[in-house]
Scaffold this motif. Structure first.
Motif, mmCIF file in Angstrom:
data_model
loop_
_atom_site.group_PDB
_atom_site.id
_atom_site.type_symbol
_atom_site.label_atom_id
_atom_site.label_comp_id
_atom_site.label_asym_id
_atom_site.label_seq_id
_atom_site.Cartn_x
_atom_site.Cartn_y
_atom_site.Cartn_z
ATOM 1 N N ARG A 56 0.814 -1.220 0.000
ATOM 2 C CA ARG A 56 0.000 0.000 0.000
ATOM 3 C C ARG A 56 0.845 1.267 0.000
ATOM 4 O O ARG A 56 0.316 2.369 -0.040
ATOM 5 N N GLY A 57 2.156 1.105 0.101
ATOM 6 C CA GLY A 57 3.037 2.270 0.104
ATOM 7 C C GLY A 57 3.375 2.793 1.478
ATOM 8 O O GLY A 57 4.039 3.830 1.607
ATOM 9 N N ASP A 58 2.923 2.097 2.535
ATOM 10 C CA ASP A 58 3.209 2.534 3.905
ATOM 11 C C ASP A 58 4.542 1.962 4.375
ATOM 12 O O ASP A 58 4.929 0.844 3.999
ATOM 13 N N LEU A 59 5.256 2.718 5.211
ATOM 14 C CA LEU A 59 6.485 2.220 5.799
ATOM 15 C C LEU A 59 6.161 1.232 6.913
ATOM 16 O O LEU A 59 5.279 1.479 7.742
ATOM 17 N N VAL A 60 6.897 0.125 6.944
ATOM 18 C CA VAL A 60 6.764 -0.890 7.984
ATOM 19 C C VAL A 60 8.132 -1.080 8.625
ATOM 20 O O VAL A 60 9.123 -1.305 7.927
ATOM 21 N N ARG A 61 8.194 -0.998 9.945
ATOM 22 C CA ARG A 61 9.482 -1.100 10.638
ATOM 23 C C ARG A 61 9.912 -2.566 10.754
ATOM 24 O O ARG A 61 9.103 -3.451 11.035
ATOM 25 N N LEU A 62 11.202 -2.805 10.527
ATOM 26 C CA LEU A 62 11.798 -4.134 10.680
ATOM 27 C C LEU A 62 12.294 -4.299 12.109
ATOM 28 O O LEU A 62 12.998 -3.429 12.636
ATOM 29 N N LEU A 63 11.940 -5.431 12.729
ATOM 30 C CA LEU A 63 12.336 -5.677 14.118
ATOM 31 C C LEU A 63 12.972 -7.051 14.317
ATOM 32 O O LEU A 63 13.483 -7.332 15.405
ATOM 33 N N SER A 64 12.938 -7.915 13.293
ATOM 34 C CA SER A 64 13.410 -9.287 13.483
ATOM 35 C C SER A 64 13.791 -9.900 12.149
ATOM 36 O O SER A 64 13.540 -9.333 11.073
ATOM 37 N N ASP A 65 14.376 -11.110 12.217
ATOM 38 C CA ASP A 65 14.696 -11.859 11.002
ATOM 39 C C ASP A 65 13.435 -12.195 10.215
ATOM 40 O O ASP A 65 13.449 -12.218 8.981
ATOM 41 N N GLU A 66 12.337 -12.470 10.932
ATOM 42 C CA GLU A 66 11.084 -12.777 10.251
ATOM 43 C C GLU A 66 10.600 -11.591 9.425
ATOM 44 O O GLU A 66 10.088 -11.758 8.302
ATOM 45 N N ASP A 67 10.757 -10.371 9.965
ATOM 46 C CA ASP A 67 10.361 -9.177 9.216
ATOM 47 C C ASP A 67 11.203 -9.017 7.945
ATOM 48 O O ASP A 67 10.687 -8.661 6.879
ATOM 49 N N VAL A 68 12.503 -9.276 8.077
ATOM 50 C CA VAL A 68 13.388 -9.170 6.911
ATOM 51 C C VAL A 68 12.973 -10.190 5.855
ATOM 52 O O VAL A 68 12.907 -9.882 4.654
#
Length: 344
Positions: free
Chosen positions: A291-303
């Motif tokens: 959707r074009g929103d920024l999402v913060r990375l916090l873990s290996d799963e997020d990456v």
């Protein structure tokens, strides 16, 4: 079995091909950077036929080789008729300064390679041993930063016909000097404006290695005009595009990493790489969702999720399909919703 009994017989040695490695010594260590920094050992290999060349190996490559040899030739392999006593490899170290660890390993690794290359011919002819000591194309393209434990080598360069007199010259990557250049060290190439330089390798985005008038060295890209560039596959560097936000202003930076485009970094390594590049500790890593929103990375799963979502997206060659958005750690104004780290 006593060590003296397992050393190769002279008659066996004579049957070996000339390209088999017979000695190896560490000339230096060098720092390399992918998603995380690591040190490689620069090793001078000598073959039975008298050739000498440099290879670049990480400790984990030594470890992988030793593990395979223990499976095949170790005393615990009761089914193999060719067991022998393998030399010990220095153990893994999980804590400490990487450069100091690498320096401390040099004497033990030199002893390990000396003993390994004194084993019976079936070990020397083992496919994994030969591959380990073989000079790959990547090894051949590297330019040593320094060879503290060896005399500086003279690189062999294929003869190239003078300008305009042969097809070899037209086929070789080459550049024309725009300005005079005088190097600051013996590693750097001196030339005059108008000289044609045969290109050997790309050091990084700012420096090349080449030869002119029989002399080889490195020089800045900005001093030359590229007449014929390297084939694209000769450049091992890939690029990670980052958007850095500060005071509502976004700047773009492409970061060179020696990693495969299909690789997925660990979160901690990615964070450390960004901290080094932007010289700040208080940063947060993000990506843009569908959707074009920024999402913060916090873990290996997020990456992993970021990488998977970027698969199939058209991108430039040598550029990772996923992009990083680097923000200040306490700046939540870039999000449409508060990041999970602030939930109560």
């Amino acid at each position: 079995m006593a060590l003296a009994q397992q050393l190769r017989a002279e008659s066996d040695f004579e049957q070996l091909p000339d390209d088999v490695a017979v000695s190896a010594n560490i000339a230096d260590i060098e720092e390399k950077r992918g998603f995380t920094s690591h040190f490689v050992f620069v090793i001078e290999v000598k073959t039975k036929g008298g050739s000498k060349y440099l290879i670049y190996r990480r400790y984990r490559q030594f470890y992988a080789l030793q593990s395979k040899l223990e499976e095949r030739y170790g005393p615990e392999n009761k089914s193999s008729p060719t067991t022998c006593r393998l030399p010990p490899l220095p153990a893994k170290v999980y804590m400490g300064v990487k450069q100091e660890i690498a320096e401390m390993r040099i004497p033990a690794l030199n002893a390990y390679m000396k003993s390994l290359l004194s084993l019976p011919v079936w070990v020397l002819m083992d496919a994994d041993v030969r591959i380990f000591f073989y000079q790959s194309r990547y090894d051949a393209e590297q330019v040593p930063q320094a060879l503290r434990r060896l005399r500086p080598r003279t690189r062999k360069v294929k003869n190239v016909s003078p300008q305009g007199t042969g097809l070899d010259h037209l086929a070789a990557p080459r550049a024309e000097a725009l300005f005079d250049f005088t190097g600051n060290s013996k590693l750097e190439l001196n030339f005059k404006a108008g000289d044609v330089i045969t290109l050997l390798s790309r050091i990084n985005k700012d420096w090349l290695e080449g030869t002119a008038k029989g002399v080889t060295g490195i020089f800045p890209v900005s001093f030359v005009k590229i007449l014929k560039d390297f084939p694209e596959e000769d450049d091992p560097t890939n690029w990670l595009r980052c958007y850095y936000y500060e005071d509502r202003i976004s700047t773009i930076k492409d970061i060179a990493v020696e990693e495969d485009l299909n690789s997925t970094p660990l979160f901690k390594d990615l964070l450390e790489l960004m901290r080094r590049e932007f010289q700040r500790e208080d940063i947060a890593l993000n990506y843009r969702d569908a959707r074009g929103d920024l999402v913060r990375l916090l873990s290996d799963e997020d990456v992993g999720l970021m990488v998977r979502q970027a698969q199939g997206i058209p991108t430039q060659k040598r550029l990772f399909s996923w992009k990083l958005h680097v923000t200040q750690q306490d700046n939540y104004s870039v999000y449409n919703t508060m990041p999970r780290s602030t939930w109560r």
